[in-house]
Scaffold this active site. Structure first.
Site, PDB file in Angstrom:
ATOM      1  N   GLY A 216      -6.084   2.452  14.367  1.00 52.17           N
ATOM      2  CA  GLY A 216      -5.193   1.326  14.123  1.00 52.17           C
ATOM      3  C   GLY A 216      -4.238   1.121  15.270  1.00 52.17           C
ATOM      4  O   GLY A 216      -4.064   2.000  16.098  1.00 52.17           O
ATOM      5  N   PRO A 217      -3.633  -0.051  15.299  1.00 54.24           N
ATOM      6  CA  PRO A 217      -2.705  -0.368  16.391  1.00 54.24           C
ATOM      7  C   PRO A 217      -1.485   0.548  16.388  1.00 54.24           C
ATOM      8  O   PRO A 217      -1.230   1.217  15.380  1.00 54.24           O
ATOM      9  CB  PRO A 217      -2.295  -1.818  16.111  1.00 54.24           C
ATOM     10  N   PRO A 218      -0.753   0.601  17.475  1.00 55.13           N
ATOM     11  CA  PRO A 218       0.412   1.478  17.557  1.00 55.13           C
ATOM     12  C   PRO A 218       1.463   1.143  16.492  1.00 55.13           C
ATOM     13  O   PRO A 218       1.626  -0.017  16.142  1.00 55.13           O
ATOM     14  CB  PRO A 218       1.000   1.169  18.945  1.00 55.13           C
ATOM     15  N   GLY A 219       2.097   2.182  16.008  1.00 58.60           N
ATOM     16  CA  GLY A 219       3.228   1.969  15.105  1.00 58.60           C
ATOM     17  C   GLY A 219       2.875   1.648  13.676  1.00 58.60           C
ATOM     18  O   GLY A 219       3.727   1.269  12.882  1.00 58.60           O
ATOM     19  N   GLY A 221       1.679   3.795  11.505  1.00 58.59           N
ATOM     20  CA  GLY A 221       1.868   4.928  10.607  1.00 58.59           C
ATOM     21  C   GLY A 221       0.746   5.957  10.632  1.00 58.59           C
ATOM     22  O   GLY A 221       0.577   6.698   9.667  1.00 58.59           O
ATOM     23  N   LYS A 222       0.001   6.050  11.728  1.00 56.51           N
ATOM     24  CA  LYS A 222      -1.071   7.039  11.782  1.00 56.51           C
ATOM     25  C   LYS A 222      -0.492   8.448  11.796  1.00 56.51           C
ATOM     26  O   LYS A 222      -0.951   9.324  11.060  1.00 56.51           O
ATOM     27  CB  LYS A 222      -1.952   6.796  13.019  1.00 56.51           C
ATOM     28  N   THR A 223       0.512   8.652  12.641  1.00 53.76           N
ATOM     29  CA  THR A 223       1.153   9.961  12.693  1.00 53.76           C
ATOM     30  C   THR A 223       1.790  10.284  11.345  1.00 53.76           C
ATOM     31  O   THR A 223       1.689  11.401  10.836  1.00 53.76           O
ATOM     32  CB  THR A 223       2.228   9.980  13.794  1.00 53.76           C
ATOM     33  N   GLU A 440     -11.573 -18.065  11.627  1.00 52.61           N
ATOM     34  CA  GLU A 440     -12.035 -17.048  10.671  1.00 52.61           C
ATOM     35  C   GLU A 440     -12.641 -17.698   9.425  1.00 52.61           C
ATOM     36  O   GLU A 440     -13.604 -17.191   8.860  1.00 52.61           O
ATOM     37  CB  GLU A 440     -10.884 -16.115  10.277  1.00 52.61           C
TER      38      GLU A 440
HETATM   39  P1  ADP Z   1       1.413   5.510  14.914  1.00 58.54           P
HETATM   40  O1  ADP Z   1       1.154   6.963  14.900  1.00 58.54           O
HETATM   41  O2  ADP Z   1       0.385   4.719  14.157  1.00 58.54           O
HETATM   42  O3  ADP Z   1       1.673   4.909  16.248  1.00 58.54           O
HETATM   43  P2  ADP Z   1       3.793   6.302  13.577  1.00 58.54           P
HETATM   44  O4  ADP Z   1       3.240   7.064  12.448  1.00 58.54           O
HETATM   45  O5  ADP Z   1       4.299   7.074  14.730  1.00 58.54           O
HETATM   46  O6  ADP Z   1       2.750   5.229  14.090  1.00 58.54           O
HETATM   47  O7  ADP Z   1       4.921   5.326  13.024  1.00 58.54           O
HETATM   48  C1  ADP Z   1       6.221   5.331  13.546  1.00 58.54           C
HETATM   49  C2  ADP Z   1       7.235   5.112  12.466  1.00 58.54           C
HETATM   50  O8  ADP Z   1       7.117   3.809  11.910  1.00 58.54           O
HETATM   51  C3  ADP Z   1       7.090   6.050  11.303  1.00 58.54           C
HETATM   52  O9  ADP Z   1       7.712   7.263  11.531  1.00 58.54           O
HETATM   53  C4  ADP Z   1       7.766   5.268  10.179  1.00 58.54           C
HETATM   54  O10 ADP Z   1       9.168   5.394  10.238  1.00 58.54           O
HETATM   55  C5  ADP Z   1       7.412   3.839  10.519  1.00 58.54           C
HETATM   56  N1  ADP Z   1       6.223   3.390   9.787  1.00 58.54           N
HETATM   57  C6  ADP Z   1       5.046   3.007  10.313  1.00 58.54           C
HETATM   58  N2  ADP Z   1       4.179   2.631   9.342  1.00 58.54           N
HETATM   59  C7  ADP Z   1       4.816   2.804   8.180  1.00 58.54           C
HETATM   60  C8  ADP Z   1       4.447   2.606   6.815  1.00 58.54           C
HETATM   61  N3  ADP Z   1       3.231   2.148   6.465  1.00 58.54           N
HETATM   62  N4  ADP Z   1       5.356   2.895   5.867  1.00 58.54           N
HETATM   63  C9  ADP Z   1       6.567   3.354   6.201  1.00 58.54           C
HETATM   64  N5  ADP Z   1       6.979   3.563   7.458  1.00 58.54           N
HETATM   65  C10 ADP Z   1       6.131   3.289   8.453  1.00 58.54           C
HETATM   66 ZN    ZN Z   2     -14.778 -14.893  15.866  1.00 60.42          ZN
END
Ligand code: ADP
Ligand code: ZN
Length: 636
Positions: A216-219, A221-223, A440
């Site tokens: 998934g895209p950055p940010g 919530g993968k981590t 789409e």
């Molecule tokens: P990724 O690893 O996908 O780049 P992170 O897990 O590091 O993203 O997300 C960074 C922060 O953004 C998390 O620590 C949280 O505070 C917030 N965040 C991201 N996605 C969510 C979500 N689905 N629900 C709640 N907080 C989220």
């Molecule tokens: Zn298309």
């Protein structure tokens, strides 16, 4: 799919600690020590015996000693003159300040004292002599490091310090801390269960995934999700970023992988999380790296070996994150490795509200704050951006010395965040949204009324990183191993549906269909050169259909046909595309009202489910007394 031709932005990598200062300090300290312990001037006079002393005396006194024949040997420098005593025990080394004195040399001649010159190296010339090579080595080093790798974390003396880069913790993050993304959570629940009760699974001989790829895209919530898995299972969490494996010393990355797995195995059951795995796992075929290829390869091989190494019952599970799964080496995705992918997508409207609710806990809100409005305004943003907006708004309120965060703070925070993100093109303008919505909808409609096409599962105009500005998911009803000719042609119709809708319903076409067109062209080409499905060459296969060709995207010059045939192929593909495109455009015109309804609903809700797509089509057909062309479920 509609695609965005800009490349994705990467997370900034943390600055490495600067090793230059350490280097410099060591160098200077070394020189001081050397100076401190090195015998003072002995080198001038040969070896310094046990019984000798040095004395500093007046020039007049020195001259007197020469005159009285008590000096056997004199050395003259730029500022100093040195002399060795004659027939004394112990031997005395005299030093004196040099004085402009024309009579000294004649005096030495007269007394038959041997004399010579010496060059006085002072402390500073010494130091420069010592520092120069150090500086040169450093300069080369800095040049190399900045060229060979952008992400150096850990420092240069780091052969043994991998453990510093491995982040070990016991997160108390729970699934509830992650809002939205229900499907992703459901996918990993099983992992938690396995970590909690490994023996239960071992007993029945169940095979458990070793690796799960979070895509998934950055940010988004993968981590966070990976930590939540560890938190829910109450197991230790070892994490490392893919980029920190790739160092300039060949072999270092591999040894870090080994370290990481050793640590995790020691504390099993446990979770290993590798962020940005594409930094190591980039396809070997991609081969775009100049240096460090060996290093990457070694690191990747070590990772594969570690994953194959522990038996399927070892309660260590590796989670890895990437926003570019398409660049990963296929070897990583084989069974027994990262054979599962979990999509962690940017949130839709409802998801955004839930995320806002999670992060708003503990923040005092004024009455005029409306989460719905914030969610509406932040289409396309990831969870991290939303968390950021809330924090920013709270800071703004704090700066104004307010007791509550009110709407105007949110407004300003959103604007600031958006301006930052617009540059990174994660957010679509209204005009772009409209294009994506129609595009789409065109795919979706063709997917439902074309026999042999996959059913539509979900249509979305939320940008999905990975270059997609919107997408239509089609579910194959069962895993297909064989594809019939009419199914391939159906896929072409679905692919052309996006561009068709742009042409039929919008003023002008965009470049968003480039990937669709590339794929449609590719399918036709494969039908000719590999599958013997056309009359261009009949059953004769025109290219060597090996795995190599397939995986490396054509693999270069294995073409086994003449230019004339090449022209025939081109003409065939062009005609076929034209023919299908005409059909697609006509179908879309027939369903004008349905497309408009779908596009409007997408603009409003961002995501619509396949079920709803079918409803819209059926309603439209009924209202217009059309015979239904919707493909019934059992036939699709
Ligand atoms: P990724 O690893 O996908 O780049 P992170 O897990 O590091 O993203 O997300 C960074 C922060 O953004 C998390 O620590 C949280 O505070 C917030 N965040 C991201 N996605 C969510 C979500 N689905 N629900 C709640 N907080 C989220
Ligand atoms: Zn298309």
């Amino acid at each position: 799919m509609i695609n965005n031709n800009n490349t994705n932005n990467k997370k900034p990598t943390p600055n490495p600690r600067n090793p230059i200062l350490i280097f410099l300090a060591l160098g200077i300290a070394g020189i001081f020590l050397f100076k401190l312990f090195s015998p003072d001037d002995s080198s001038l006079f040969g070896r310094l015996g046990g019984n000798s002393i040095s004395q500093t005396i007046e020039y007049s006194e020195f001259k007197q000693l020469i005159k009285s024949g008590q000096i056997q040997n004199v050395s003259i420098g730029q500022t100093l003159i040195k002399g060795v005593s004659k027939n004394t025990t112990p031997i005395i080394y005299y030093t004196t300040r040099k004085v402009q004195d024309q009579t000294l040399i004649p005096l030495l001649e007269e007394q038959r004292v041997k004399y010579s010159g010496f060059s006085e190296q002072n402390f500073f010339t010494d130091m420069i002599g010592w520092l120069m090579p150090v500086f040169i080595i450093m300069a080369i080093w800095i040049f190399l490091t900045s060229r060979m790798q952008k992400n150096m974390s850990g420092g240069m003396f780091g052969l043994g310090n991998a453990s510093k880069l491995i982040n070990a913790e016991r997160p108390n993050v729970r699934f509830d801390d992650m809002a939205g993304n229900k499907e992703a959570k459901e996918e990993v629940v099983e992992v938690v269960d396995f970590l909690k009760y490994p023996e239960r699974y071992a007993a029945i001989g169940a095979k458990i995934p070793k690796g799960v790829l979070l895509v998934g895209p950055p940010g988004t919530g993968k981590t966070l999700l990976a930590k939540a898995v560890a938190g829910e299972a109450n197991v230790p969490f070892f994490s490392m970023s893919g980029s920190s494996f790739i160092e300039m010393f060949v072999g270092l990355g591999a040894s870090r992988v080994r370290d990481l797995f050793d640590k995790a195995k020691k504390e099993a059951p446990s979770i290993i999380f590798i962020d940005e795995i594409d930094a190591i796992g980039k396809s070997r075929a991609a081969g775009s790296m100049v240096g460090g290829n060996d290093e990457r390869e070694q690191t990747l091989n070590q990772l594969l070996a570690e994953m194959d190494g522990f038996g399927s019952n070892a309660p260590v599970i590796v989670l890895a994150a990437t926003n570019r799964p398409e660049v990963l080496d296929p070897a990583l995705l084989r069974p027994g490795r990262f054979d599962r992918q979990v999509l962690v997508d940017a949130p839709d409207f409802k998801g955004r509200i839930e995320i806002l609710k999670v992060h708003i806990k503990g923040v005092k809100l004024a009455k005029d704050v409306d989460l719905n409005e914030i969610a509406k305004f932040t289409a396309g943003l990831a969870g991290a951006d939303l968390a950021n907006i809330i924090n920013e708004a709270a800071l703004l309120a704090g700066r104004e010395n307010q007791k509550e965060v009110s709407h105007k703070h949110f407004k300003e925070a959103m604007e600031r965040t958006m301006i930052g993100l617009e540059k990174k093109s994660r957010r679509l303008s209204m005009k772009e949204k409209r294009i994506v919505a129609y595009h789409e909808s065109g795919h979706a409609l063709m997917g439902e009324v074309t026999k042999g096409a996959h059913r539509v599962n979900k249509v979305s105009i939320i940008p999905r990183g990975m270059g997609a500005l919107g997408y239509t998911l089609h579910t194959p009803e069962e895993n297909r191993h064989l594809e019939q000719k009419h199914e391939m042609l159906a896929t072409i119709d679905v692919l052309l549906g996006g561009r068709g809708a742009e042409e039929v319903f919008l003023e002008e076409v965009s470049n968003g269909a480039s990937d669709d067109l590339r794929r449609a062209t590719g399918i036709l080409k494969n039908m000719i050169v590999y599958y013997g499905m056309t009359d261009v060459s009949g059953l004769m296969v025109l290219e060597d259909f090996t795995a190599r060709n397939r995986f490396l995207g054509g693999g270069g010059n294995t073409r086994e046909y003449s230019n004339e045939t090449a022209q025939k192929i081109d003409a065939y593909i062009q005609n076929k595309l034209e023919e299908h495109y005409t059909h697609v455009k006509q179908t879309l015109r027939d369903y004008k009202g349905a497309i408009e309804a779908m596009a409007n609903e997408l603009l409003d809700k961002e995501v619509i489910e396949g079920e709803r797509v079918r409803e819209i089509i059926i309603d439209f057909e009924k209202n217009n007394n059309m015979e239904s062309r919707l493909i019934p479920i059992e036939e699709a």
